[in-house]
Design a protein around this motif. Structure first.
Motif: not given
Lengths: 482, 220
Positions: B160, B133, B164, B167-168, B137
């Protein structure tokens, strides 16, 4: 307070939120401007009620010593600026720089902006904090582009791209904080809630926190206007309507710095993680020095004071970076004084640019002769912002410089250099702006100078005499910040 | 956790990263948009898969939103903008393909070196997802830097954002993902379609940002 049967936090947030929708429907711009001031005034009253009746911390909202004062400051400055904005906008419509439909939009966005700032200040949840800061970016981007000139659109685009990336990085940092806290606190909301995190953070692994803080500092730091991520700030201040420059400088930068400080408190409470202070000190000093030297080459009056905002945010960030009771006290005081003074200056600048019809420094001369109130207001504001006694900023800068000499003598040199260089630049420009043979229109200003005078009186009073309860309270917050 | 769970999640994350590389070297606007749509589709699949293995129903909503907004609505709308405004089909990049790719690879290396050592307590799935991730980004940032065109920059920004979201969704139990996705979508939609393109077009007959830069306030 007995008057409010519900949690005052909801009232504070509901007022601007509802006003934002309501104002979008009001066609008459005279009425809309009055309603805008009324809503801001009611928000101020509601925020003052927090002092008498402090609500319990909920998972979403938090009121403590630190944010209560920023909430009051934000509500106050947005109220006084809305008074100035009413007459400013009226004038812009008269000279046909703004179409009525944009004015409707402007008032609605003004309230939406106030709402997002208050939400960011009151949020206990890190996700809500992030969403609020993002919302503040969104509303101000739209307001910066209000005039639809090529320069305004470029400024808004730059602002959107830079701050968009900034808040994206801040979100990554927030996710990392959650990830770091998850092994200790489990999944779900508690690991995103600031007050719950504060209790457990000492058990959290420091490595991941370090990485998170770097992202947070760069991310929210972009919105504070810290070098080298400050490029959006002068453009956004110069091209939007002047009341927006006043609230951007006076309030939004504070809100972004507040977000950084909340995370700094987490880092400090953790104990084993990287000390956040040095990073903040470096970024603060870099911003201060860069902005101080850039001040000399400004030809646009709003850009000049935008760079001065970068300089002051640098000083404040440096103060919180040094930490300790005295430097934190100086930082808090400086935040308040800078808000009041800089919004007063932008109001004076807005009045001056309206009567003279230009933003170029070389075309504005002799303001004290042609417009004594605006001219002397500007003189007082600039003397205050460069840190001359008897104004409040002298007090905070004096405290900061002495404590820096005592604790980090080597860093005191660049600090003093930056302050002195900025002093020279602003005084130099002030002389041509305020004195000499007046140029341009001599017509009296259409807008009210009352908010400017009020702010300057407050700054003057604070410089001469800080009330004892206020001092004690700043000290309490300074201890809280560690 | 069965290893197939890990393998598929890992593969989907890697494909999202691969799409970021593909974004870096595209020259034509329409293909940039296509690659972005493909990336968002894979992201939606990754979100749905994470929803399945974490047993977290809200991730299905995330997947649905990503699929409908980022893989369908935004690309279609951007294509219409391009057609309506008749913008030049190819865009300049600030760097050549070779240097851009080298920069991209070094960014991926950087993010792996950054993430892996600091996450010893986290499960292997999460930490590798996080490294992927962060790479997405950083590559999104690189895409934004190397594009001079407004649409190219917006696509870079949205890719980008995809990083995120990646990642979340990889962090088990992360709340508020749907809300964040909506906040981003509102941001992008509001700005792009409501305000900027039409006004930039009105003033300059182009979406090339170099034209904008001549209007810097101080350079009069």
């Amino acid at each position: 307070m007995i008057l409010l049967p519900v949690n005052p936090v909801y009232v504070i947030l509901a007022l601007p939120f509802l006003a934002a929708f309501g104002l979008a429907a009001v066609r008459d711009h005279w009425l809309a401007a009055r309603l805008n001031s009324l809503a801001a005034g009611l928000t101020l009253v509601a925020s003052l009620s927090l002092f008498t009746d402090r609500p319990e911390t909920t998972p979403l909202f938090l009121v403590d010593d630190f944010n209560i004062y920023l909430v009051a400051l934000t509500a106050f400055v947005s109220f006084t600026t809305s008074l100035f904005s009413a007459s400013y906008i009226e004038h812009e419509i008269e000279i046909e720089r703004l179409k009525p439909v944009f004015v409707r939009f402007y008032h609605s966005m003004y309230q939406a902006f106030v709402f997002t700032m208050l939400l960011a200040l009151l949020a206990n949840n890190l996700g809500v904090l992030w969403v609020a800061v993002e919302g503040a970016t969104l509303t101000t981007v739209l307001m910066v582009s209000l005039y639809r000139t090529p320069a305004a659109i470029e400024a808004a685009w730059k602002y959107f791209i830079l701050c968009g990336v900034g808040i994206a990085l801040a979100l990554f940092g927030t996710i990392l904080i959650f990830l770091a806290a998850r092994p200790v606190m489990g999944g779900g909301m508690p690991a995103m809630t600031w007050s719950a995190l504060m209790l457990e953070i000492h058990r959290v692994s420091p490595d991941l926190l370090n990485l998170a803080f770097v992202f947070i500092l760069i991310g929210y730091g972009t919105k504070v206007g810290l070098a080298p991520l400050h490029a959006w700030l002068p453009d956004a201040h110069a091209e939007g309507p002047t009341p927006i420059s006043a609230v951007l400088s006076g309030l939004l930068l504070n809100v972004a710095l507040y977000a950084v400080l909340r995370f700094k408190m987490l880092m400090t409470a953790n104990g084993q993680s990287l000390a956040p202070g040095p990073l903040m000190m470096v970024m603060g000093l870099a911003s201060l020095l860069l902005a101080a030297f850039m001040l000399y080459r400004r030809r646009d009056i709003k850009r000049l004071f935008a760079y001065s905002s970068i300089e002051h945010m640098g000083i404040i960030t440096f103060a919180f970076g040094i930490g300790g009771p005295i430097a934190n006290f100086a930082g808090l005081l400086h935040m308040t004084m800078h808000s009041l003074t800089k919004s007063a200056i932008f109001i004076a600048v807005g009045l001056a640019t309206q009567v003279k019809g230009t933003q170029r420094i070389s075309e504005i001369r002799g303001l004290t002769v042609s417009h004594p109130v605006i001219g002397w207001g500007l003189v007082a504001g600039v003397l205050a912002i460069v840190g001359l006694p008897p104004f409040g900023i002298f007090l905070s800068e004096f405290l900061l410089v002495t404590t820096t000499f005592a604790r980090e003598p080597l860093l005191a040199l660049p600090l003093v250099l930056g302050i002195v260089v900025a002093f020279g630049a602003l005084i130099l420009r002030l002389q041509s702006l305020a004195f000499g043979e007046p140029t341009g229109s001599m017509a009296p200003a259409a807008s009210s100078a009352f908010p400017m005078v009020l702010h300057l009186i407050l700054v003057l009073v604070a410089g001469i005499w800080l009330p004892e309860p206020l001092v004690e309270w700043f000290q309490a917050v300074a201890r809280l910040l560690g | 956790m069965p290893s197939i769970h890990y393998d598929i999640a890992h593969m989907l994350g890697a494909v999202v990263l691969l799409m970021s590389f593909a974004l870096l070297y595209q020259r034509r606007l329409s293909s940039i948009i296509q690659v972005f749509a493909a990336q968002s589709t894979v992201l939606a699949a990754a979100a749905a898969w994470q929803g399945y293995i974490q047993d977290a129903p809200h991730l299905y909503i995330t997947a649905l939103l990503a699929l409908s907004m980022k893989a369908i609505v935004i690309p279609v709308a951007l294509n219409r903008v391009i057609q309506k405004l008749r913008i030049e089909r190819t865009v300049d990049t600030a760097l050549g393909v070779g240097p851009t790719m080298i920069a991209g690879v070094s960014l991926v290396t950087l993010s792996i070196l950054l993430v892996l050592p600091v996450t010893p307590d986290v499960t292997a799935l999460t930490r590798e997802d996080l490294a992927l991730a962060l790479s997405v980004v950083l590559l999104g940032l690189l895409t934004m830097i190397t594009r001079r065109n407004a649409i190219g920059q917006v696509i870079g920004f949205m890719s980008l954002e995809n990083g995120l979201i990646l990642a979340a969704i990889g962090v088990e139990g992360m709340p508020l993902i749907v809300e964040m996705l909506v906040a981003f979508a509102v941001m992008v939609a509001f700005i792009i379609f409501g305000i900027f393109f039409f006004h930039i077009r009105e003033r300059f007959d182009t979406l090339d940002l170099r034209t904008l830069e001549d209007f810097r306030g101080e350079r009069r």
